[in-house]
Design an enzyme around this catalytic site. Structure first.
Site, PDB file in Angstrom:
ATOM      1  CE1 TYR A  67      40.279  47.616  48.761  1.00 33.69           C
ATOM      2  CE2 TYR A  67      39.990  49.936  49.327  1.00 33.69           C
ATOM      3  CZ  TYR A  67      39.785  48.598  49.610  1.00 33.69           C
ATOM      4  OH  TYR A  67      39.100  48.235  50.741  1.00 33.69           O
ATOM      5  CG  ASP A  81      32.842  41.256  40.725  1.00 39.05           C
ATOM      6  OD1 ASP A  81      31.968  40.552  40.166  1.00 39.05           O
ATOM      7  OD2 ASP A  81      33.291  40.991  41.849  1.00 39.05           O
TER       8      ASP A  81
END
Length: 295
Positions: A67, A81
């Protein structure tokens, strides 16, 4: 029916289930499954299995993943997030050396507590459903493995990371945990999955591109056949005498196989060269046993 996988580039705003649903319409087939959930706001590589390829799903889910993530220090949210509600904000006073030392501390095996905003189920209910009801339940820490965490850029409060990890790893939680370890909190700003196993972002197609290629009558060009997906495993062929046993998914003794490979998985073929499935040698029983059949 097409059998194999298509490497999709999931775009922001879609769930992994959305991708499957849309592909069913584009390809006019029902037997489709994805190989690992990506958050709606994340993007990147999502191998999608078609037809008999759906039997590959657990194999591909197990693959390591890479990622590119952006960590925002100084902010803690309920979702870990930037889509969530901000719970805390802190000033960021950390040095690059502190950041590097902290990140290095997460390499290797770690015990990670899954976030409440995740698709994991507790007593039959998904955690994010409970979270939306304002509930928090105890989650057991699970072992995950970080093969590599590289800092690509530091422009505080943002840090760009490249992370290679095992299945079941939450990059949001990694960002949260790094922020916590630095004493200022943190959450994930953005996430792109660049690699699943050997499949990369460069060879992935958006749903719009898949639809366009379908309209050109070239959709088969995108499908990676099952035996090619499994190409890393040695190829063995049974003798004509073993064909019937093989077609019925029965074990095979060494005398019915053309080569002697007794470590790990092998791709087993009939005597005429037709791919049948994945087998593995059992030393105790002195036979090759089926692991997964594709006929």
């Amino acid at each position: 029916m097409m059998d194999g996988i298509i490497v999709i580039r999931k775009e922001k705003g879609y769930t992994s289930h959305d991708v499957v649903a849309k592909l069913r319409g584009i390809l006019s087939m029902k037997k489709i499954g994805h190989t690992g959930t990506l958050d709606p706001e994340a993007e990147g590589v999502l191998p999608v299995a078609l037809g008999k390829g759906t039997r590959l799903v657990d194999m591909l889910t197990d693959k390591e993943k890479t990622y590119e993530a952006v960590l925002r220090l100084g902010v803690v949210t309920d979702t870990q997030d930037m889509t969530g509600t901000v719970l805390e904000e802190h000033p960021v006073h950390v040095t690059e050396e502190q950041i590097q030392d902290t990140v290095n501390g997460f390499l290797g095996e770690q015990m990670q507590v899954p976030p409440m905003y995740s698709a994991l189920k507790v007593n039959g209910k998904k955690l994010y459903e409970l979270a939306r009801e304002g509930k928090t339940v105890e989650r057991k820490a699970r072992p995950v493995f970080f093969y590599g965490i590289e800092i690509q850029k530091i422009a505080l409060p943002l840090i760009k990371l490249t992370v290679t990890c095992s299945k079941g790893t939450y990059i949001r939680t990694l960002c949260n945990d790094i922020g916590e370890a630095l004493g200022c909190g943190g959450c994930m700003e953005s996430l792109v999955r660049t690699k699943v196993g050997r499949y990369t972002l460069e060879e992935a197609y958006t749903l719009a591109q898949v639809e366009e290629i379908r309209d050109q009558g070239k959709i088969s060009h995108l499908v990676i056949p099952v035996e090619q997906v499994l190409g890393e495993y040695p190829k063995l062929m049974c003798t004509q005498a073993g064909d019937r046993l093989l077609q019925n998914g029965n074990p095979l003794i060494q005398e019915l196989v053309n080569e002697n490979v007794k470590e790990g998985w092998v791709r087993m073929y009939g005597s005429t060269g037709n791919f049948v499935g994945i087998y593995q040698w059992d030393q105790g029983k002195q036979r090759y046993f089926p692991v997964k059949m594709f006929i």
